[in-house]
Design an enzyme around this catalytic site. Sequence first.
Site, PDB file in Angstrom:
ATOM      1  N   ALA A   1      11.666 -14.002   0.332  1.00  0.00           N
ATOM      2  CA  ALA A   1      11.230 -14.360   1.688  1.00  0.00           C
ATOM      3  C   ALA A   1      12.369 -15.063   2.404  1.00  0.00           C
ATOM      4  CB  ALA A   1      10.001 -15.268   1.643  1.00  0.00           C
ATOM      5  N   CYS A   2      12.514 -14.776   3.688  1.00  0.00           N
ATOM      6  CA  CYS A   2      13.502 -15.459   4.520  1.00  0.00           C
ATOM      7  C   CYS A   2      12.828 -15.877   5.823  1.00  0.00           C
ATOM      8  CB  CYS A   2      14.714 -14.567   4.788  1.00  0.00           C
ATOM      9  SG  CYS A   2      14.378 -13.130   5.836  1.00  0.00           S
ATOM     10  N   PRO A   3      13.445 -16.767   6.594  1.00  0.00           N
ATOM     11  CA  PRO A   3      12.786 -17.282   7.794  1.00  0.00           C
ATOM     12  C   PRO A   3      12.371 -16.218   8.799  1.00  0.00           C
ATOM     13  CG  PRO A   3      14.617 -18.691   7.206  1.00  0.00           C
ATOM     14  CD  PRO A   3      14.684 -17.507   6.293  1.00  0.00           C
TER      15      PRO A   3
ATOM     16  N   THR B   1      14.956 -10.735   3.281  1.00  0.00           N
ATOM     17  CA  THR B   1      13.800 -10.537   2.400  1.00  0.00           C
ATOM     18  C   THR B   1      13.907  -9.219   1.650  1.00  0.00           C
ATOM     19  OG1 THR B   1      12.377 -11.836   3.860  1.00  0.00           O
ATOM     20  CG2 THR B   1      11.287 -10.316   2.341  1.00  0.00           C
TER      21      THR B   1
END
Length: 455
Positions: free
Chosen positions: A9-11, A17
Amino acid sequence: MKKLLAVTACPTGIAHTYMAAESLQKSAAEKNVPIKVETRGAMGVENELSPQEIAEAHAIIIAADTDVLEERFAGKPVIKVPVAHGIKRPGELIDQALAKQPSAPSAAPAGRAKTEEKETGSGNSIYKNLMNGVSNMLPLVVAGGLIIALSFIFGLKPAEGTFGFQLLTIGKAAMGLMVPILAGFISFSIAGKLGLAPGLVGGMLSTQIGGGFLGGIIAGFLAGYVAKGLIKYLKLPKIMEGLKPVLLIPLLSVLIVGLLMIYVIGDPLKWLMDGLTSWLLTMGSANAIILGAVLGAMMAIDMGGPFNKTAYTFATGLLASSLFGPMAAVMAAGMTPPLGIWLATVLAPKKFTKEEREAGKVASVLGLSFITEGAIPFGAADPLRMIPAFMIGSGVAGALSMAFGVGLHAPHGGIFVLAIPNAIDNILWYVLAIAVGTIVTALCVNLFKRNKAVA
């Protein structure tokens, strides 16, 4: 055979991601290790891990910069790293996971916490909490900013009651939620569900007292740790424990955060934001160029990592204060690494393999869309040469954008924002800044890069 699970997961949930998931899957296949990767991206949770799969797994790899509901892995060996490590070090992560000692699903959660503590420090925890707020804030910023930009089609100040005015109203409503959501989900990342209410209230108070996005960040961390402290230290007789989550913690946390924001933090925050706004509005051309160069270099140094997201958050936060120059510099600088890579493959094809030349074409599309991550495969393959080239080109683009007095009223959209009337101040100079940054990036890439055999 040992089975592994992973979560990425990334922002923003757009590039990192899925790149991390692909890298882990590819490396696991090379090692003949079964792995299932859950992605938590912009489209939600995909390939979700089931309780049975978690129970049967030997270990779990978490490559994430946002919250991924880690509680479900209680008792399991966990490798926890930033999402960038999933892209750059997938083989190492898989080896670490395989080397973990197996534990029963019913093992105490304390064991899980101990395992995770070895893999992440307090600095990464702060970054993860901040990025959890940013990732939940971004849809509002992007939607609100673009809708406001669309309203400019009908004039910079559309008449009340017109369609343009209604678009402006919708956009401002979305942007008005930016700081409360930022604060609320920072707090949620720290304290869970009970942190949401004080975080939202703290963020709303920040907007009312003039604390801006900096106040939202401070309110989010304050609310999170206040709620977490109350959860841990507020002791009641067992018969009254049920009152804590539904009455006492919400009441006390909101009250404490609210009073601190109004009586202690409010005035210094307002002074800080007013000072920052005044400096940005009155700074000379030399300071503007330096700021643009710094923001530009930050966008390119890790392409979606902490520095990149810090620069982007800073610029988007200033939109609420009607400061549009930094946003223009940040987007121009974020577009140039992938565009520069594409141009480099065109100018000097013999320096690149066939696969790299094909990847360059993909990078050009991502660059036009303001997705800096399109340059990551090249940066990860040769960081000592490529990252400096990207930073130089992006620094030039950011500096020129600020020097030309460009202002960008939309927080995203890449080249497509050019089609919206009045969305960009000094649009031709903006195109020039992006073009020069792209050319400088390409020249630096080809200058620094060693020749590759043509495939």
